[in-house]
Motif scaffolding. Sequence first.
Motif, PDB file in Angstrom:
ATOM      1  N   SER A 337       0.831  -1.212   0.000  1.00  0.00           N
ATOM      2  CA  SER A 337       0.000   0.000   0.000  1.00  0.00           C
ATOM      3  C   SER A 337       0.862   1.258   0.000  1.00  0.00           C
ATOM      4  O   SER A 337       0.559   2.235  -0.700  1.00  0.00           O
ATOM      5  CB  SER A 337      -0.927   0.002   1.220  1.00  0.00           C
ATOM      6  OG  SER A 337      -1.837  -1.075   1.164  1.00  0.00           O
ATOM      7  N   LEU A 338       1.945   1.245   0.779  1.00  0.00           N
ATOM      8  CA  LEU A 338       2.848   2.392   0.797  1.00  0.00           C
ATOM      9  C   LEU A 338       3.470   2.620  -0.572  1.00  0.00           C
ATOM     10  O   LEU A 338       3.550   3.758  -1.057  1.00  0.00           O
ATOM     11  CB  LEU A 338       3.943   2.187   1.842  1.00  0.00           C
ATOM     12  CG  LEU A 338       3.537   2.312   3.304  1.00  0.00           C
ATOM     13  CD1 LEU A 338       4.713   1.961   4.211  1.00  0.00           C
ATOM     14  CD2 LEU A 338       3.041   3.719   3.619  1.00  0.00           C
ATOM     15  N   LEU A 339       3.923   1.550  -1.212  1.00  0.00           N
ATOM     16  CA  LEU A 339       4.551   1.693  -2.526  1.00  0.00           C
ATOM     17  C   LEU A 339       3.540   2.130  -3.574  1.00  0.00           C
ATOM     18  O   LEU A 339       3.826   2.995  -4.410  1.00  0.00           O
ATOM     19  CB  LEU A 339       5.207   0.382  -2.937  1.00  0.00           C
ATOM     20  CG  LEU A 339       6.396  -0.080  -2.081  1.00  0.00           C
ATOM     21  CD1 LEU A 339       6.956  -1.392  -2.611  1.00  0.00           C
ATOM     22  CD2 LEU A 339       7.496   0.982  -2.045  1.00  0.00           C
ATOM     23  N   ASN A 340       2.343   1.527  -3.559  1.00  0.00           N
ATOM     24  CA  ASN A 340       1.331   1.892  -4.552  1.00  0.00           C
ATOM     25  C   ASN A 340       0.914   3.353  -4.432  1.00  0.00           C
ATOM     26  O   ASN A 340       0.507   3.977  -5.412  1.00  0.00           O
ATOM     27  CB  ASN A 340       0.095   1.005  -4.390  1.00  0.00           C
ATOM     28  CG  ASN A 340       0.281  -0.361  -5.010  1.00  0.00           C
ATOM     29  OD1 ASN A 340       1.358  -0.682  -5.505  1.00  0.00           O
ATOM     30  ND2 ASN A 340      -0.744  -1.185  -4.967  1.00  0.00           N
ATOM     31  N   SER A 341       1.021   3.920  -3.225  1.00  0.00           N
ATOM     32  CA  SER A 341       0.578   5.302  -3.022  1.00  0.00           C
ATOM     33  C   SER A 341       1.636   6.322  -3.424  1.00  0.00           C
ATOM     34  O   SER A 341       1.308   7.499  -3.570  1.00  0.00           O
ATOM     35  CB  SER A 341       0.196   5.515  -1.551  1.00  0.00           C
ATOM     36  OG  SER A 341       1.345   5.415  -0.713  1.00  0.00           O
ATOM     37  N   THR A 342       2.879   5.889  -3.598  1.00  0.00           N
ATOM     38  CA  THR A 342       3.948   6.862  -3.856  1.00  0.00           C
ATOM     39  C   THR A 342       4.764   6.591  -5.117  1.00  0.00           C
ATOM     40  O   THR A 342       5.378   7.518  -5.651  1.00  0.00           O
ATOM     41  CB  THR A 342       4.930   6.906  -2.668  1.00  0.00           C
ATOM     42  OG1 THR A 342       5.506   5.613  -2.466  1.00  0.00           O
ATOM     43  CG2 THR A 342       4.224   7.351  -1.396  1.00  0.00           C
ATOM     44  N   VAL A 343       4.779   5.364  -5.605  1.00  0.00           N
ATOM     45  CA  VAL A 343       5.637   5.024  -6.742  1.00  0.00           C
ATOM     46  C   VAL A 343       4.844   5.095  -8.047  1.00  0.00           C
ATOM     47  O   VAL A 343       3.756   4.513  -8.140  1.00  0.00           O
ATOM     48  CB  VAL A 343       6.228   3.606  -6.563  1.00  0.00           C
ATOM     49  CG1 VAL A 343       7.061   3.213  -7.781  1.00  0.00           C
ATOM     50  CG2 VAL A 343       7.083   3.543  -5.302  1.00  0.00           C
ATOM     51  N   PRO A 344       5.348   5.785  -9.073  1.00  0.00           N
ATOM     52  CA  PRO A 344       4.651   5.827 -10.368  1.00  0.00           C
ATOM     53  C   PRO A 344       4.516   4.431 -10.955  1.00  0.00           C
ATOM     54  O   PRO A 344       5.345   3.547 -10.723  1.00  0.00           O
ATOM     55  CB  PRO A 344       5.574   6.703 -11.236  1.00  0.00           C
ATOM     56  CG  PRO A 344       6.406   7.467 -10.270  1.00  0.00           C
ATOM     57  CD  PRO A 344       6.579   6.598  -9.076  1.00  0.00           C
ATOM     58  N   GLY A 345       3.457   4.231 -11.751  1.00  0.00           N
ATOM     59  CA  GLY A 345       3.230   2.924 -12.353  1.00  0.00           C
ATOM     60  C   GLY A 345       4.395   2.429 -13.181  1.00  0.00           C
ATOM     61  O   GLY A 345       4.645   1.231 -13.261  1.00  0.00           O
ATOM     62  N   ALA A 346       5.125   3.350 -13.796  1.00  0.00           N
ATOM     63  CA  ALA A 346       6.245   2.969 -14.646  1.00  0.00           C
ATOM     64  C   ALA A 346       7.431   2.428 -13.863  1.00  0.00           C
ATOM     65  O   ALA A 346       8.391   1.938 -14.447  1.00  0.00           O
ATOM     66  CB  ALA A 346       6.700   4.174 -15.486  1.00  0.00           C
ATOM     67  N   ARG A 347       7.400   2.525 -12.534  1.00  0.00           N
ATOM     68  CA  ARG A 347       8.484   1.982 -11.700  1.00  0.00           C
ATOM     69  C   ARG A 347       7.964   0.987 -10.668  1.00  0.00           C
ATOM     70  O   ARG A 347       8.717   0.544  -9.804  1.00  0.00           O
ATOM     71  CB  ARG A 347       9.192   3.137 -10.959  1.00  0.00           C
ATOM     72  CG  ARG A 347       9.906   4.145 -11.851  1.00  0.00           C
ATOM     73  CD  ARG A 347      11.136   3.558 -12.501  1.00  0.00           C
ATOM     74  NE  ARG A 347      12.089   3.055 -11.512  1.00  0.00           N
ATOM     75  CZ  ARG A 347      12.954   3.843 -10.855  1.00  0.00           C
ATOM     76  NH1 ARG A 347      12.984   5.147 -11.094  1.00  0.00           N
ATOM     77  NH2 ARG A 347      13.793   3.318  -9.991  1.00  0.00           N
ATOM     78  N   LEU A 348       6.688   0.612 -10.761  1.00  0.00           N
ATOM     79  CA  LEU A 348       6.066  -0.147  -9.685  1.00  0.00           C
ATOM     80  C   LEU A 348       6.581  -1.584  -9.593  1.00  0.00           C
ATOM     81  O   LEU A 348       6.745  -2.127  -8.496  1.00  0.00           O
ATOM     82  CB  LEU A 348       4.544  -0.148  -9.849  1.00  0.00           C
ATOM     83  CG  LEU A 348       3.732  -0.735  -8.695  1.00  0.00           C
ATOM     84  CD1 LEU A 348       4.060  -0.019  -7.384  1.00  0.00           C
ATOM     85  CD2 LEU A 348       2.239  -0.633  -8.991  1.00  0.00           C
TER      86      LEU A 348
END
Length: 410
Positions: A337-348
């Motif tokens: 959840s933390l990563l999905n809220s801050t990382v752009p889709g192109a780097r997810l």
Amino acid sequence: MTRPAPVAEPEAVAVPASAPTRWIWLAAWPVTAVFVLSNAATPLYALWQRDIGFSKGTMTVVFACYIVGLIGSLLVSGVVSDRVGRKPVLLPALGLAVLACGIFATATSVVALMAARLFTGVAVGAVVSAGMAAVTDVAGPDRKRLGALLASCAMVLGAGLGPLLAGVLSETLPGPTVTVFLVEIGLLALAFVTVLRMPLSRPAAAGGGGGAWIRLPKVPRGSGRQLFLGIAVFAPGITSTSFVLSLGPSLLSGLLGTTSRVVAGAMAFVMFLAATGVQFAVKGLRVRVILVGGAASVVAGMVALTAAVWTSSVVLLAVAAILAGAGQGMGQLGGLSLLNSTVPGARLAEANAALNVGGYVPAGALPVAAGYLSDGIGLTGGATTFAVVLGVLAAGGGVVAASRGGHASG
């Protein structure tokens, strides 16, 4: 060499938010299918140990080959997925998983088991980076928390179904070390069709950022705090479940005097069912609360594990497994959840890979150390030492999440 343009649009790999909700669930199926394989061998190790002959220490090394393959895969699969797309990573991974099934089904040596576990790890590494990112892509920017929830639950549900299927099928049908892998090939075939039809667009040319194709996964600048918080809780959680998977059958044999593969598979299933259920139960809470709860659950699980081995209590062992599963589930959901809220889709996908590298390194090392320690000083002493070390690490992760989690997004 021309430097790639900076990534500015998270929609580089995402499909529109209007994608039907059913496709978010379907996109999670390849994750589930591959994770069924990840733990399908767990109840069968006693059979291979009887037929081939190897110690508890060797058993944990076979288990750790999976971690080696997984981490090696994570060094490349996340970056490649962000640059060339999810499907070009997922389709070969599913093929490799089928190959692993074939090796498992015909294994007559420790080397064959190690190879099968290694290939399984490579396939799982691709799925936890590209596959879990694909679920988020299909969910779209307006349903990121749903994407994180379903991706995480798909992982732990598959991890629990694998040993349950293996235990039941090996006790009720001919070919105890063969049948479950034939069934798994069918599940992987369905996953292959799902990936082919999945509504995903190809990434933009700049997807994945610059740098080497093979590298230690990382997150974009500004997301390091979220990654650290996720690993601080996720790592102890997945290490605790890895211990139950690798040495759980030995503990059951020592406590119950039984080698029932159904019982071993059921214990693993209940553990991961707890990991799945707890995520739906806490999905509406703040991420900080979820992380602290995950750490507390692992600490409580290690207390129960210590009590179980000293009192020969199967009930306490089951409680320890359930708490370990809940700890992994909350740590995983909080980290994603933390990563999905801050990382752009192109780097997810690369960010997912980084989270899993941080979690799986101790998940491979500590159970192996506990296995060899158990060979030397006995299962009670080895399990107790493991429980104390992991309990301290989980408590530290909880303190970090409580003190710094308030500054994290999500």
